[in-house]
Motif scaffolding. Sequence first.
Motif, PDB file in Angstrom:
ATOM      1  N   GLY A   2       0.808  -1.216   0.000  1.00 34.45           N
ATOM      2  CA  GLY A   2       0.000   0.000   0.000  1.00 34.45           C
ATOM      3  C   GLY A   2       0.842   1.268   0.000  1.00 34.45           C
ATOM      4  N   LYS A   3       0.157   2.389   0.013  1.00 33.09           N
ATOM      5  CA  LYS A   3       0.831   3.686   0.038  1.00 33.09           C
ATOM      6  C   LYS A   3       1.626   3.855   1.329  1.00 33.09           C
ATOM      7  N   LYS A   4       2.721   4.563   1.215  1.00 34.55           N
ATOM      8  CA  LYS A   4       3.555   4.850   2.374  1.00 34.55           C
ATOM      9  C   LYS A   4       2.846   5.878   3.260  1.00 34.55           C
ATOM     10  N   ASP A   5       2.837   5.638   4.571  1.00 37.37           N
ATOM     11  CA  ASP A   5       2.214   6.553   5.522  1.00 37.37           C
ATOM     12  C   ASP A   5       3.143   7.751   5.737  1.00 37.37           C
ATOM     13  N   MET A   6       2.713   8.925   5.273  1.00 36.10           N
ATOM     14  CA  MET A   6       3.525  10.135   5.378  1.00 36.10           C
ATOM     15  C   MET A   6       3.130  10.980   6.593  1.00 36.10           C
ATOM     16  N   SER A   7       2.258  10.487   7.421  1.00 39.47           N
ATOM     17  CA  SER A   7       1.719  11.290   8.513  1.00 39.47           C
ATOM     18  C   SER A   7       2.703  11.539   9.651  1.00 39.47           C
ATOM     19  N   ARG A   8       3.885  10.933   9.583  1.00 41.41           N
ATOM     20  CA  ARG A   8       4.854  11.117  10.674  1.00 41.41           C
ATOM     21  C   ARG A   8       6.103  11.847  10.225  1.00 41.41           C
ATOM     22  N   ASN A   9       6.072  12.422   9.033  1.00 37.58           N
ATOM     23  CA  ASN A   9       7.238  13.162   8.554  1.00 37.58           C
ATOM     24  C   ASN A   9       7.322  14.512   9.262  1.00 37.58           C
ATOM     25  N   VAL A  10       8.448  14.766   9.881  1.00 48.30           N
ATOM     26  CA  VAL A  10       8.673  16.025  10.577  1.00 48.30           C
ATOM     27  C   VAL A  10       9.040  17.091   9.546  1.00 48.30           C
ATOM     28  N   THR A  11       8.435  18.268   9.680  1.00 50.68           N
ATOM     29  CA  THR A  11       8.728  19.369   8.775  1.00 50.68           C
ATOM     30  C   THR A  11      10.185  19.780   8.930  1.00 50.68           C
ATOM     31  N   LYS A  12      10.837  20.018   7.815  1.00 48.32           N
ATOM     32  CA  LYS A  12      12.250  20.404   7.801  1.00 48.32           C
ATOM     33  C   LYS A  12      12.371  21.925   7.731  1.00 48.32           C
ATOM     34  N   ARG A  13      13.491  22.447   8.175  1.00 47.61           N
ATOM     35  CA  ARG A  13      13.704  23.901   8.207  1.00 47.61           C
ATOM     36  C   ARG A  13      13.590  24.526   6.821  1.00 47.61           C
ATOM     37  N   ARG A 105       7.336  35.228   7.148  1.00 48.92           N
ATOM     38  CA  ARG A 105       7.666  33.812   7.312  1.00 48.92           C
ATOM     39  C   ARG A 105       6.630  33.019   6.536  1.00 48.92           C
ATOM     40  N   VAL A 106       7.098  32.240   5.554  1.00 42.00           N
ATOM     41  CA  VAL A 106       6.257  31.508   4.617  1.00 42.00           C
ATOM     42  C   VAL A 106       6.338  30.017   4.917  1.00 42.00           C
ATOM     43  N   GLU A 107       5.187  29.352   4.908  1.00 43.22           N
ATOM     44  CA  GLU A 107       5.119  27.911   5.150  1.00 43.22           C
ATOM     45  C   GLU A 107       4.940  27.210   3.804  1.00 43.22           C
ATOM     46  N   LEU A 108       6.047  26.733   3.244  1.00 42.16           N
ATOM     47  CA  LEU A 108       6.059  26.191   1.886  1.00 42.16           C
ATOM     48  C   LEU A 108       5.266  24.902   1.728  1.00 42.16           C
ATOM     49  N   TRP A 109       4.910  24.263   2.836  1.00 43.23           N
ATOM     50  CA  TRP A 109       4.108  23.040   2.754  1.00 43.23           C
ATOM     51  C   TRP A 109       2.608  23.359   2.685  1.00 43.23           C
ATOM     52  N   ASP A 110       2.234  24.623   2.837  1.00 41.37           N
ATOM     53  CA  ASP A 110       0.825  25.014   2.895  1.00 41.37           C
ATOM     54  C   ASP A 110       0.484  25.929   1.723  1.00 41.37           C
ATOM     55  N   GLY A 111       0.462  25.338   0.527  1.00 38.06           N
ATOM     56  CA  GLY A 111       0.183  26.097  -0.684  1.00 38.06           C
ATOM     57  C   GLY A 111      -1.285  26.452  -0.831  1.00 38.06           C
TER      58      GLY A 111
END
Length: 180
Positions: A2-13, A105-111
Amino acid sequence: MGKKDMSRNVTKRHEFADYLNIGTEETPVFVVIGTGVTKLDENPGAKSSKKKYINEAASSSSITSYETVFPFESDLIVQQEAVLALYNVGRNHCTGSDAEFQYVRVELWDGVENVENEFAARLFVVSAEISGISGEDEIAVSGNLNAVGDPVFGTFNTKTRIFTPLTKTDGSDQEGGDGA
């Protein structure tokens, strides 16, 4: 499999982008804070009050305000406009509004959906407190960007470098909340 669970990836700087306005408020020129900067943290500095009522065994806390500080460290690379602008505040002993900048300050993961290069962002007015210009071989600049007042929630286009504040008609909560 199945798909890889990405819910535990820590946001990087590097998934944050930081910009300093070296122009004016009327004609902003947002430059990237990046190369040369070895540290740029965010300390919200929440302040609280505590109260214990006579009929309760434990006291209660409530957040009453924030004193946000962005501690930074950088190498003095004069070709980096943001670093040079901060250095000049300390070098020239700037005070008051001469030591203030707009900082985004921009959050690049929140497009923003269906808008290219547009991301959730917060705009702060900051006073640049330069606490050190030091080094034997290579010169470093360090200090704090101290928030002046409340942040403005909005979006930032990383290509055009334009900050757009959210408005009440967007359903946003300018007074706080999650900001996005």
